[in-house]
Write a protein that holds these residues in place. Structure first.
Motif, PDB file in Angstrom:
ATOM      1  N   LEU A 130       1.033 -11.820   1.877  1.00  0.00           N
ATOM      2  CA  LEU A 130       0.129 -12.067   2.995  1.00  0.00           C
ATOM      3  C   LEU A 130      -0.499 -10.783   3.521  1.00  0.00           C
ATOM      4  O   LEU A 130      -1.591 -10.802   4.083  1.00  0.00           O
ATOM      5  CB  LEU A 130       0.880 -12.775   4.119  1.00  0.00           C
ATOM      6  N   ALA A 131       0.200  -9.664   3.370  1.00  0.00           N
ATOM      7  CA  ALA A 131      -0.291  -8.358   3.814  1.00  0.00           C
ATOM      8  C   ALA A 131       0.499  -7.286   3.075  1.00  0.00           C
ATOM      9  O   ALA A 131       1.648  -7.519   2.688  1.00  0.00           O
ATOM     10  CB  ALA A 131      -0.126  -8.191   5.323  1.00  0.00           C
ATOM     11  N   ALA A 132      -0.118  -6.120   2.894  1.00  0.00           N
ATOM     12  CA  ALA A 132       0.556  -5.019   2.210  1.00  0.00           C
ATOM     13  C   ALA A 132      -0.035  -3.694   2.672  1.00  0.00           C
ATOM     14  O   ALA A 132      -1.176  -3.648   3.132  1.00  0.00           O
ATOM     15  CB  ALA A 132       0.415  -5.158   0.699  1.00  0.00           C
ATOM     16  N   ALA A 133       0.771  -2.644   2.544  1.00  0.00           N
ATOM     17  CA  ALA A 133       0.302  -1.301   2.897  1.00  0.00           C
ATOM     18  C   ALA A 133       1.058  -0.275   2.078  1.00  0.00           C
ATOM     19  O   ALA A 133       2.228  -0.460   1.755  1.00  0.00           O
ATOM     20  CB  ALA A 133       0.505  -1.033   4.382  1.00  0.00           C
ATOM     21  N   ALA A 134       0.371   0.807   1.737  1.00  0.00           N
ATOM     22  CA  ALA A 134       0.985   1.993   1.147  1.00  0.00           C
ATOM     23  C   ALA A 134       0.916   3.077   2.217  1.00  0.00           C
ATOM     24  O   ALA A 134      -0.157   3.345   2.759  1.00  0.00           O
ATOM     25  CB  ALA A 134       0.254   2.411  -0.116  1.00  0.00           C
ATOM     26  N   ILE A 135       2.065   3.679   2.523  1.00  0.00           N
ATOM     27  CA  ILE A 135       2.182   4.576   3.671  1.00  0.00           C
ATOM     28  C   ILE A 135       2.772   5.907   3.216  1.00  0.00           C
ATOM     29  O   ILE A 135       3.761   5.927   2.481  1.00  0.00           O
ATOM     30  CB  ILE A 135       3.121   3.952   4.735  1.00  0.00           C
ATOM     31  N   ASP A 136       2.180   7.022   3.661  1.00  0.00           N
ATOM     32  CA  ASP A 136       2.808   8.322   3.435  1.00  0.00           C
ATOM     33  C   ASP A 136       4.174   8.302   4.107  1.00  0.00           C
ATOM     34  O   ASP A 136       4.304   7.862   5.253  1.00  0.00           O
ATOM     35  CB  ASP A 136       1.968   9.450   4.027  1.00  0.00           C
ATOM     36  N   ALA A 137       5.192   8.781   3.395  1.00  0.00           N
ATOM     37  CA  ALA A 137       6.561   8.753   3.918  1.00  0.00           C
ATOM     38  C   ALA A 137       7.137  10.162   3.923  1.00  0.00           C
ATOM     39  O   ALA A 137       7.823  10.565   2.989  1.00  0.00           O
ATOM     40  CB  ALA A 137       7.421   7.811   3.077  1.00  0.00           C
ATOM     41  N   PRO A 138       6.865  10.928   4.977  1.00  0.00           N
ATOM     42  CA  PRO A 138       7.366  12.294   5.028  1.00  0.00           C
ATOM     43  C   PRO A 138       8.876  12.376   5.236  1.00  0.00           C
ATOM     44  O   PRO A 138       9.477  13.428   5.085  1.00  0.00           O
ATOM     45  CB  PRO A 138       6.610  12.905   6.206  1.00  0.00           C
ATOM     46  N   GLY A 139       9.503  11.262   5.586  1.00  0.00           N
ATOM     47  CA  GLY A 139      10.950  11.206   5.793  1.00  0.00           C
ATOM     48  C   GLY A 139      11.365   9.778   6.039  1.00  0.00           C
ATOM     49  O   GLY A 139      10.538   8.873   6.072  1.00  0.00           O
ATOM     50  N   VAL A 140      12.659   9.581   6.159  1.00  0.00           N
ATOM     51  CA  VAL A 140      13.155   8.241   6.503  1.00  0.00           C
ATOM     52  C   VAL A 140      13.946   8.358   7.799  1.00  0.00           C
ATOM     53  O   VAL A 140      14.614   9.354   8.025  1.00  0.00           O
ATOM     54  CB  VAL A 140      14.023   7.622   5.377  1.00  0.00           C
ATOM     55  N   PRO A 141      13.847   7.370   8.662  1.00  0.00           N
ATOM     56  CA  PRO A 141      13.100   6.135   8.454  1.00  0.00           C
ATOM     57  C   PRO A 141      11.587   6.359   8.535  1.00  0.00           C
ATOM     58  O   PRO A 141      11.123   7.269   9.192  1.00  0.00           O
ATOM     59  CB  PRO A 141      13.565   5.235   9.591  1.00  0.00           C
ATOM     60  N   THR A 142      10.869   5.492   7.830  1.00  0.00           N
ATOM     61  CA  THR A 142       9.404   5.468   7.864  1.00  0.00           C
ATOM     62  C   THR A 142       8.972   4.169   8.524  1.00  0.00           C
ATOM     63  O   THR A 142       9.424   3.103   8.122  1.00  0.00           O
ATOM     64  CB  THR A 142       8.814   5.565   6.441  1.00  0.00           C
ATOM     65  N   GLU A 143       8.133   4.271   9.527  1.00  0.00           N
ATOM     66  CA  GLU A 143       7.676   3.086  10.257  1.00  0.00           C
ATOM     67  C   GLU A 143       6.494   2.432   9.544  1.00  0.00           C
ATOM     68  O   GLU A 143       5.713   3.111   8.882  1.00  0.00           O
ATOM     69  CB  GLU A 143       7.260   3.473  11.676  1.00  0.00           C
ATOM     70  N   PHE A 144       6.400   1.107   9.698  1.00  0.00           N
ATOM     71  CA  PHE A 144       5.267   0.377   9.144  1.00  0.00           C
ATOM     72  C   PHE A 144       4.859  -0.733  10.112  1.00  0.00           C
ATOM     73  O   PHE A 144       5.662  -1.198  10.915  1.00  0.00           O
ATOM     74  CB  PHE A 144       5.603  -0.240   7.779  1.00  0.00           C
ATOM     75  N   THR A 145       3.608  -1.120  10.036  1.00  0.00           N
ATOM     76  CA  THR A 145       3.089  -2.299  10.731  1.00  0.00           C
ATOM     77  C   THR A 145       2.128  -2.989   9.785  1.00  0.00           C
ATOM     78  O   THR A 145       1.234  -2.357   9.232  1.00  0.00           O
ATOM     79  CB  THR A 145       2.361  -1.931  12.040  1.00  0.00           C
ATOM     80  N   LEU A 146       2.351  -4.276   9.578  1.00  0.00           N
ATOM     81  CA  LEU A 146       1.482  -5.092   8.757  1.00  0.00           C
ATOM     82  C   LEU A 146       0.861  -6.164   9.640  1.00  0.00           C
ATOM     83  O   LEU A 146       1.526  -6.693  10.529  1.00  0.00           O
ATOM     84  CB  LEU A 146       2.271  -5.758   7.623  1.00  0.00           C
ATOM     85  N   THR A 147      -0.411  -6.477   9.398  1.00  0.00           N
ATOM     86  CA  THR A 147      -1.073  -7.518  10.184  1.00  0.00           C
ATOM     87  C   THR A 147      -1.627  -8.576   9.243  1.00  0.00           C
ATOM     88  O   THR A 147      -2.044  -8.273   8.119  1.00  0.00           O
ATOM     89  CB  THR A 147      -2.204  -6.946  11.050  1.00  0.00           C
ATOM     90  N   VAL A 148      -1.601  -9.820   9.728  1.00  0.00           N
ATOM     91  CA  VAL A 148      -2.072 -10.943   8.932  1.00  0.00           C
ATOM     92  C   VAL A 148      -2.723 -11.964   9.857  1.00  0.00           C
ATOM     93  O   VAL A 148      -2.347 -12.080  11.032  1.00  0.00           O
ATOM     94  CB  VAL A 148      -0.905 -11.570   8.125  1.00  0.00           C
ATOM     95  N   ASP A 149      -3.694 -12.667   9.339  1.00  0.00           N
ATOM     96  CA  ASP A 149      -4.314 -13.776  10.067  1.00  0.00           C
ATOM     97  C   ASP A 149      -3.255 -14.869  10.214  1.00  0.00           C
ATOM     98  O   ASP A 149      -2.702 -15.335   9.214  1.00  0.00           O
ATOM     99  CB  ASP A 149      -5.509 -14.289   9.269  1.00  0.00           C
ATOM    100  N   PRO A 150      -2.920 -15.280  11.429  1.00  0.00           N
ATOM    101  CA  PRO A 150      -1.877 -16.296  11.610  1.00  0.00           C
ATOM    102  C   PRO A 150      -2.217 -17.637  10.962  1.00  0.00           C
ATOM    103  O   PRO A 150      -1.321 -18.451  10.715  1.00  0.00           O
ATOM    104  CB  PRO A 150      -1.727 -16.424  13.124  1.00  0.00           C
ATOM    105  N   GLY A 151      -3.477 -17.864  10.641  1.00  0.00           N
ATOM    106  CA  GLY A 151      -3.861 -19.084   9.950  1.00  0.00           C
ATOM    107  C   GLY A 151      -3.274 -19.186   8.548  1.00  0.00           C
ATOM    108  O   GLY A 151      -3.164 -20.278   7.992  1.00  0.00           O
ATOM    109  N   PHE A 152      -2.869 -18.045   7.979  1.00  0.00           N
ATOM    110  CA  PHE A 152      -2.263 -18.032   6.648  1.00  0.00           C
ATOM    111  C   PHE A 152      -0.747 -18.174   6.698  1.00  0.00           C
ATOM    112  O   PHE A 152      -0.094 -18.195   5.659  1.00  0.00           O
ATOM    113  CB  PHE A 152      -2.608 -16.735   5.905  1.00  0.00           C
ATOM    114  N   VAL A 153      -0.180 -18.237   7.910  1.00  0.00           N
ATOM    115  CA  VAL A 153       1.273 -18.266   8.073  1.00  0.00           C
ATOM    116  C   VAL A 153       1.698 -19.640   8.564  1.00  0.00           C
ATOM    117  O   VAL A 153       1.462 -19.994   9.719  1.00  0.00           O
ATOM    118  CB  VAL A 153       1.739 -17.174   9.072  1.00  0.00           C
ATOM    119  N   ALA A 154       2.326 -20.409   7.680  1.00  0.00           N
ATOM    120  CA  ALA A 154       2.763 -21.758   8.058  1.00  0.00           C
ATOM    121  C   ALA A 154       3.877 -21.707   9.108  1.00  0.00           C
ATOM    122  O   ALA A 154       3.856 -22.444  10.081  1.00  0.00           O
ATOM    123  CB  ALA A 154       3.241 -22.520   6.826  1.00  0.00           C
TER     124      ALA A 154
END
Length: 102
Positions: free
Chosen positions: A38-62
């Protein structure tokens, strides 16, 4: 009137006590129970933990309560990933990565 996007946030991490080398990339995917991305991202990861946020149109989420996370961290010293899909939990989902033998 526009519908606000559904956002899923979290962190990817691993337990090994090594420094993440420069150039590491975390790939994170939000999927449904059918395996549809439904959503994807490639994120630079200078260390762990690495934060992420993904967004999706709620119409695609049953059913938002059934969303899952797949993640991978690729570095010059190895590859870490999810061995199972991780259920999205609350405000922030912690995604534990394990070393993958290449």
């Amino acid at each position: 009137m526009t519908t606000p996007l559904l956002s899923v946030s979290g962190t990817v991490f691993f337990r090994e006590r090594i420094a993440v080398p420069p150039g590491a990339i975390a790939t994170v995917k939000l999927v449904d129970t059918d395996g549809e991305v439904l959503a994807a991202a490639a994120i630079d990861a200078p260390g762990v933990p690495t934060e992420f946020t993904l967004t999706v149109d709620p119409g695609f989420v049953a059913d938002p309560s059934t969303l899952l996370i797949w993640a991978m961290l690729r570095t010059d010293v190895g590859l870490w990933g999810t061995t199972d899909l991780v259920p999205v939990e609350g405000e922030s989902t912690a995604v534990l990565l394990t070393k993958i033998d290449e």
